[in-house]
Design an enzyme around this catalytic site. Sequence first.
Site, PDB file in Angstrom:
ATOM      1  N   SER A  19       0.806  -1.226   0.000  1.00  0.00           N
ATOM      2  CA  SER A  19       0.000   0.000   0.000  1.00  0.00           C
ATOM      3  C   SER A  19       0.840   1.277   0.000  1.00  0.00           C
ATOM      4  O   SER A  19       1.844   1.380   0.712  1.00  0.00           O
ATOM      5  CB  SER A  19      -0.911   0.000   1.233  1.00  0.00           C
ATOM      6  N   THR A  66      -9.131  -1.321   2.662  1.00  0.00           N
ATOM      7  CA  THR A  66      -9.044  -1.700   1.255  1.00  0.00           C
ATOM      8  C   THR A  66      -9.556  -3.134   1.102  1.00  0.00           C
ATOM      9  O   THR A  66     -10.069  -3.724   2.059  1.00  0.00           O
ATOM     10  CB  THR A  66      -7.609  -1.450   0.719  1.00  0.00           C
ATOM     11  N   LYS A  70     -14.187  -3.752   2.420  1.00  0.00           N
ATOM     12  CA  LYS A  70     -14.947  -2.494   2.363  1.00  0.00           C
ATOM     13  C   LYS A  70     -16.437  -2.670   2.695  1.00  0.00           C
ATOM     14  O   LYS A  70     -17.046  -1.788   3.296  1.00  0.00           O
ATOM     15  CB  LYS A  70     -14.795  -1.854   0.986  1.00  0.00           C
ATOM     16  N   ASN A  91     -14.279   2.997   2.830  1.00  0.00           N
ATOM     17  CA  ASN A  91     -12.811   2.895   2.739  1.00  0.00           C
ATOM     18  C   ASN A  91     -12.128   3.696   3.839  1.00  0.00           C
ATOM     19  O   ASN A  91     -10.906   3.836   3.843  1.00  0.00           O
ATOM     20  CB  ASN A  91     -12.306   3.361   1.365  1.00  0.00           C
ATOM     21  N   ASP A 106     -13.479   7.847  -2.177  1.00  0.00           N
ATOM     22  CA  ASP A 106     -12.931   7.808  -3.543  1.00  0.00           C
ATOM     23  C   ASP A 106     -13.637   8.789  -4.483  1.00  0.00           C
ATOM     24  O   ASP A 106     -12.990   9.516  -5.243  1.00  0.00           O
ATOM     25  CB  ASP A 106     -13.054   6.390  -4.128  1.00  0.00           C
ATOM     26  N   GLY A 133     -17.175  -0.842 -12.080  1.00  0.00           N
ATOM     27  CA  GLY A 133     -16.662  -1.518 -10.886  1.00  0.00           C
ATOM     28  C   GLY A 133     -16.709  -0.575  -9.687  1.00  0.00           C
ATOM     29  O   GLY A 133     -17.397   0.463  -9.711  1.00  0.00           O
ATOM     30  N   GLY A 134     -15.961  -0.927  -8.634  1.00  0.00           N
ATOM     31  CA  GLY A 134     -16.006  -0.150  -7.398  1.00  0.00           C
ATOM     32  C   GLY A 134     -15.628   1.312  -7.596  1.00  0.00           C
ATOM     33  O   GLY A 134     -16.314   2.211  -7.077  1.00  0.00           O
ATOM     34  N   ALA A 135     -14.561   1.567  -8.341  1.00  0.00           N
ATOM     35  CA  ALA A 135     -14.115   2.958  -8.525  1.00  0.00           C
ATOM     36  C   ALA A 135     -15.123   3.739  -9.357  1.00  0.00           C
ATOM     37  O   ALA A 135     -15.455   4.884  -9.037  1.00  0.00           O
ATOM     38  CB  ALA A 135     -12.743   2.955  -9.194  1.00  0.00           C
TER      39      ALA A 135
END
Length: 279
Positions: A19, A66, A70, A91, A106, A133-135
């Site tokens: 990370s 992460t 989540k 997050n 995000d 997706g998630g983002a």
Amino acid sequence: MISGSTRLAAVIGDPVRHSLSPAIHNAAFAACDLDWVYVALPVADGDGAKAVEAMRTFAIDGLSVTMPHKTVVAEAADGLTVAAEALGVSNCLFWQDGRLIGDSTDGDGFVASYAAEFGRTLTDRRVMVLGAGGAAKSIIEAVGRCGAAEILVTNRSADKAERAAMLAPQAVVGTHGSAEEAASVDVIINATAVGMAGGPDPDGIPVPVEAIHDGQTVVDIIYQPVRTPLLAAAAERGAATDGGIGMLVHQAALAFERWTGHQAPIAAMIDAVAAFRSR
Ligand code: NAP
């Protein structure tokens, strides 16, 4: 110097040792002269709820979350912000009046980064989001809240695009790969893994290049590499461009501000990313 009064923040994930967050947050604490330290804690899949309990037990001051924790962390929090509630994921955990609140930073990080980079908001803009997706979902939700005129969501798997488009009232499902639709928007955002180093299609460009033109803004949220094939093509065609480091830093900045109450030192956090990458 770590002392008895040093405050603790951490990131949990599986894996988590790679990370960037410890480098970003420790640089931010140092830049603000705060007696805080940030560490990475590997937490196995299935143990996310236990980690939230440990946060309570140890009175950890701030937590980043992460994959794959989540969703379970959002469920284990005492309350959620608007973004975390809408997305069902968290997050970032922070304390508010003795309660642990889950945030999802995000999308708001993307919005803040866009404003910082281009000197304007996304209000009234016509936006295309590539990916579901998630983002992508966090971006659709946040861009929706900040008043975009329209959000065209396109994705390889159409069913996921349908679900993602439900996150904002002005979002509609677009046609995956349509040059006409891509040419018609003000802002194109790549939130797919296409173009990512080590990803499924590192040399790919997730939108027809001929659609991109002068006057558009193209943001690729991938940050490895800094200049993706999409960004290179978009710059060649006269569009304004930005990569994913801004979103990465601004989502961390929002967490930093939740935890410490201090304004985040954005420049120091960007420098920390650059230093980490050149190691
Ligand atoms: P995810 O949930 O796994 O979603 C991946 C997305 O990429 C899905 O829409 C997927 O489509 C699409 N995709 C994958 N391979 C593809 C291919 N070969 N052709 C077309 N579409 C493809 O991942 P995520 O967490 O949203 O991350 C997406 C990207 O954003 C990654 O590159 C990640 O590094 C980046 N990211 C950046 C930040 C930042 O702070 N800058 C934060 C988070 C993520 P399907 O639905 O059809 O599978």
